[in-house]
Design a protein around this motif. Structure first.
Motif, PDB file in Angstrom:
ATOM      1  N   VAL A  64       0.870  -1.175   0.000  1.00 52.19           N
ATOM      2  CA  VAL A  64       0.000   0.000   0.000  1.00 52.19           C
ATOM      3  C   VAL A  64       0.908   1.227   0.000  1.00 52.19           C
ATOM      4  O   VAL A  64       1.666   1.440   0.957  1.00 52.19           O
ATOM      5  N   LEU A  65       0.854   2.001  -1.087  1.00 48.47           N
ATOM      6  CA  LEU A  65       1.704   3.186  -1.232  1.00 48.47           C
ATOM      7  C   LEU A  65       0.828   4.418  -1.034  1.00 48.47           C
ATOM      8  O   LEU A  65      -0.012   4.730  -1.873  1.00 48.47           O
ATOM      9  N   LEU A  66       1.011   5.114   0.079  1.00 55.20           N
ATOM     10  CA  LEU A  66       0.182   6.276   0.416  1.00 55.20           C
ATOM     11  C   LEU A  66       0.962   7.564   0.202  1.00 55.20           C
ATOM     12  O   LEU A  66       1.980   7.810   0.846  1.00 55.20           O
ATOM     13  N   TYR A  67       0.448   8.388  -0.722  1.00 52.99           N
ATOM     14  CA  TYR A  67       1.019   9.702  -0.990  1.00 52.99           C
ATOM     15  C   TYR A  67       0.070  10.753  -0.437  1.00 52.99           C
ATOM     16  O   TYR A  67      -1.116  10.778  -0.785  1.00 52.99           O
ATOM     17  N   LEU A  68       0.590  11.615   0.446  1.00 53.26           N
ATOM     18  CA  LEU A  68      -0.230  12.663   1.034  1.00 53.26           C
ATOM     19  C   LEU A  68       0.126  13.999   0.383  1.00 53.26           C
ATOM     20  O   LEU A  68       1.270  14.423   0.388  1.00 53.26           O
ATOM     21  N   SER A  69      -0.879  14.634  -0.179  1.00 52.98           N
ATOM     22  CA  SER A  69      -0.685  15.856  -0.964  1.00 52.98           C
ATOM     23  C   SER A  69      -0.778  17.107  -0.099  1.00 52.98           C
ATOM     24  O   SER A  69      -1.585  17.181   0.829  1.00 52.98           O
ATOM     25  N   THR A  70       0.046  18.101  -0.452  1.00 55.33           N
ATOM     26  CA  THR A  70      -0.038  19.408   0.209  1.00 55.33           C
ATOM     27  C   THR A  70      -1.243  20.196  -0.282  1.00 55.33           C
ATOM     28  O   THR A  70      -1.610  21.202   0.310  1.00 55.33           O
ATOM     29  N   MET A  71      -1.823  19.744  -1.399  1.00 51.72           N
ATOM     30  CA  MET A  71      -2.917  20.432  -2.077  1.00 51.72           C
ATOM     31  C   MET A  71      -2.475  21.777  -2.651  1.00 51.72           C
ATOM     32  O   MET A  71      -3.305  22.639  -2.973  1.00 51.72           O
ATOM     33  N   ALA A  72      -1.164  21.973  -2.777  1.00 53.65           N
ATOM     34  CA  ALA A  72      -0.653  23.167  -3.439  1.00 53.65           C
ATOM     35  C   ALA A  72      -1.004  23.101  -4.926  1.00 53.65           C
ATOM     36  O   ALA A  72      -1.406  22.050  -5.444  1.00 53.65           O
ATOM     37  N   LYS A  73      -0.817  24.214  -5.609  1.00 54.42           N
ATOM     38  CA  LYS A  73      -1.197  24.296  -7.016  1.00 54.42           C
ATOM     39  C   LYS A  73      -0.513  23.229  -7.851  1.00 54.42           C
ATOM     40  O   LYS A  73      -1.088  22.702  -8.806  1.00 54.42           O
ATOM     41  N   ASP A  74       0.743  22.890  -7.516  1.00 50.92           N
ATOM     42  CA  ASP A  74       1.508  21.923  -8.301  1.00 50.92           C
ATOM     43  C   ASP A  74       1.512  20.531  -7.674  1.00 50.92           C
ATOM     44  O   ASP A  74       2.401  19.725  -7.942  1.00 50.92           O
ATOM     45  N   ASP A  75       0.523  20.252  -6.845  1.00 53.86           N
ATOM     46  CA  ASP A  75       0.472  18.932  -6.200  1.00 53.86           C
ATOM     47  C   ASP A  75      -0.833  18.229  -6.573  1.00 53.86           C
ATOM     48  O   ASP A  75      -1.702  18.784  -7.227  1.00 53.86           O
ATOM     49  N   ALA A  76      -0.963  16.995  -6.137  1.00 55.54           N
ATOM     50  CA  ALA A  76      -2.105  16.152  -6.496  1.00 55.54           C
ATOM     51  C   ALA A  76      -3.412  16.677  -5.909  1.00 55.54           C
ATOM     52  O   ALA A  76      -3.449  17.171  -4.779  1.00 55.54           O
ATOM     53  N   HIS A  77      -4.503  16.526  -6.693  1.00 58.45           N
ATOM     54  CA  HIS A  77      -5.830  16.933  -6.238  1.00 58.45           C
ATOM     55  C   HIS A  77      -6.893  15.856  -6.477  1.00 58.45           C
ATOM     56  O   HIS A  77      -8.064  16.055  -6.140  1.00 58.45           O
ATOM     57  N   GLY A  78      -6.525  14.740  -7.076  1.00 54.62           N
ATOM     58  CA  GLY A  78      -7.481  13.667  -7.346  1.00 54.62           C
ATOM     59  C   GLY A  78      -7.333  12.576  -6.311  1.00 54.62           C
ATOM     60  O   GLY A  78      -6.373  11.802  -6.347  1.00 54.62           O
TER      61      GLY A  78
END
Length: 618
Positions: free
Chosen positions: A268-282
């Motif tokens: 299980v690979l968990l990536y946590l996003s900063t939600m910055a403009k250049d980061d993941a949103h999906g």
């Protein structure tokens, strides 16, 4: 695949107020790939591919347009540029870009090496992954030099025409400080180079790798080694912090599945996003035979993180059954650039989602009331979509409109289809068998290397179960007739009921009562009709909420406010510090919860108690 809106819909709405090439590939009939994660330039990664011997004057190299499990056209090749081809002396060969995803190479018999640069998809995302052309983040790629690389291999590595069944050897050079989490075995003992081999391209595509500072745990569940790896930008979460809940859940899943699964390692690979403009949103997850990639916001509270992980990982894990074990020829011989979709999303996604809920009541993780509430929610949400569209037609045409917009119904009506089939089998077998038994039989009949013909599946299921199951599939899955859920639930003694349930304080449906100023991070009450919580405290549109019960809130910790509000009880004392017309003031009062009348189900027919228990606990 599992896409989730979470309360993320709230946040979105708030803002609206050194690598060389090997020379042995041709000799060994292997596609050798080098991915350089060390010398990253302009946020791009150099990929070098050494082909096996090419025997045609022209060859096409392609990066996927679509990959299994995504049910969308994503054109991963458009994120690559600078494509070059060379002969043995280093001379350039003529290259022509055919489309977003493919390149034609002339004088291909001389071809010894191709190189290109790969950019990441996270940088390009504009929304949540719903209703736009963004690559769904768990299927996407991230390039954050020296910090994190999300290597969904289909975004970095392509294939030569007619060489899909050729073995691959992939060498990835990376900073010593980063570690690659994957279910593949690293064949290089070096701390700066990893080597992975797969028997064919399809196996490589199904093995994501996440490079980041090592943060992982491992444990064993009934013979399966589990790896939990986490990338948390600020270190807010660690693998260890979520492992107890993951272990409990995955142990229950293994117990529920029984013999159908023999996977030896699962990651299980968990990536946590900063939600910055250049980061993941999906946000959500993408399944693979031995791994799940998950993307969620780092700002999420711990309780919601665990809840979301349970939701998406349990769903993805059950994909081991279908389509990873039981699937059609369209999936077995998947065409990455001219995909033909299968008719049976009702099974691949629907039955999977049904299992993700059924196992929890089966294994005692939730009670009957919670299970019935989930069923009622799925019925309600399914009716917001096209309830008369043939599910098989939608599935086969899911890449195109108007079917594409109905995809989310696979998690709602698709799961309910699974439930109805389960109930029919339980009734006809006097509770002895259910849909899990059917999936066991289909697994024995087909399996990982033996696909079924799309148009023959209903007949095979009918043969393995009862005529009534076949009639249901033809009328309600292939046909356009809405499913009478009350009729099927009544077979197990379950009927409609209603209950008053506490609603959310700060959001109703997908409409929030509060907004955020991105510049100042201030939270304020939005214009419009407010619920009883706001009116009772005389809060008005435009009021800036500074603190609640002495704790200060803004955009950075808005999820804390939302989560904590879920624990507020009727008539609890509360103090809200606001700014109104430029002046701060404290408003003291009591909590008034906006209760809602909600449809659910209850077991009411005691004569069906034995059959109901077989359904839920069998």
């Amino acid at each position: 695949m599992k896409k989730i809106l979470y309360t993320l819909a709230l946040a979105v709405t708030l803002w609206s107020c050194k690598t060389g090439s090997s020379t042995g590939a041709a000799k060994n009939n292997v596609v050798e790939v080098n991915i350089n994660l060390v010398d990253v330039k302009d946020d791009k990664v150099l990929v070098t591919v050494t082909p096996p011997q090419i025997k045609t004057d022209e060859v096409i190299y392609s990066i996927p347009k679509t990959v299994p499990g995504t049910y969308s056209t994503d054109n991963y090749g458009k994120y690559s540029d600078g494509f070059k081809a060379f002969d043995a002396k280093g001379n350039s060969l003529t290259v022509k870009r055919i489309d977003d995803n493919s390149w034609s190479i002339s004088d291909a018999k001389k071809l010894k090496k191709v190189t290109y640069l790969v950019g990441d998809t996270f940088d390009t995302e504009k929304g949540t992954g719903f209703g736009n052309d963004d690559v769904f983040s768990p299927a996407g790629t991230n390039i954050n030099a020296g910090v994190n690389f999300m290597v969904n291999t289909h975004g970095f590595v392509g294939y030569f025409q007619d060489k899909l069944d050729t073995p691959y050897k992939v060498t990835i050079t990376h900073p010593e400080t980063l570690w690659g989490a994957t279910s593949m075995n690293d064949e290089d003992a070096s701390k700066t180079s990893d080597v992975f081999t797969t028997p064919r391209y399809a196996v490589l595509v199904e093995n994501p790798i996440m490079y980041s500072k090592p943060d992982y745990t491992t444990f064993n569940v009934n013979g399966m080694d589990i790896l939990i790896a986490v990338y948390s930008p600020t270190g807010k979460f660690t693998a260890e912090s979520i492992t107890p809940e993951m272990k409990t859940m995955m142990t229950a899943q293994k117990n529920f599945l029984g013999k159908v699964n023999a996977t030896k390692k699962y990651s299980v690979l968990l990536y946590l996003s900063t939600m910055a403009k250049d980061d993941a949103h999906g946000f959500g997850a993408l399944e693979h035979p031995t791994a799940t990639t998950v993307v969620l916001p780092e700002s999420i509270p711990k309780e919601k993180l665990v809840e979301s992980m349970k939701d998406v990982v349990s769903h993805e894990f059950f994909h081991i059954v279908t389509p990873l074990t039981i699937h059609s020829k369209e999936i077995q011989f998947f065409d990455y650039n001219a995909p033909k979709m299968s008719e049976h999303l009702w099974m691949y996604e629907g039955v999977t989602e049904y299992f993700a809920n059924l196992f929890q009541i089966n294994q005692g993780l939730i009670d009957e009331s919670e299970f019935y509430t989930r069923i009622a929610d799925k019925i309600e949400q399914s009716k917001e979509l096209n309830d008369t569209m043939s599910f098989t037609v939608m599935s086969k045409n899911v890449l195109d409109q108007p079917y594409k917009d109905q995809y989310l119904n696979v998690y709602q009506k698709g799961a309910l289809i699974g439930m109805c089939i389960d109930i029919i089998i339980r009734e006809k077998s006097n509770g002895e068998r259910g849909i899990l038994d059917l999936m066991h039989k289909l697994s024995d009949e087909y399996g990982v290397e033996k696909p079924f013909n799309d148009n023959e599946l209903f007949a095979k299921i009918t043969e393995l179960t009862y005529p009534e199951v076949g009639e249901f599939l033809n009328k309600y899955v292939a046909g356009t007739t809405p499913i009478p859920y009350d009729f099927y639930l009544a077979k197990v003694g379950v009927t409609k009921a209603s209950e008053k349930v506490p609603g959310a304080i700060f959001i109703k449906g997908q409409t929030p009562y509060i907004g955020v100023d991105k510049a100042t991070k201030a939270i304020s009450v939005r214009p419009g009709e407010l619920n009883v919580f706001f009116t009772n405290l005389n809060l008005k549109a435009g009021d800036q909420i500074i603190a609640v019960n002495g704790k200060t809130y803004n955009l950075d910790n808005i999820y804390d406010l939302i989560t904590e509000s879920e624990n507020w009880k009727e008539n609890d004392p509360i103090t809200v510090k606001i700014k109104r017309d430029g002046k701060e003031q404290n408003i003291k009062g009591t909590v008034k919860v906006p209760f809602e009348e909600k449809e659910t189900f209850k077991a009411t027919d005691t004569t069906k108690e034995k059959l109901k228990n077989a359904w839920l606990k069998g």
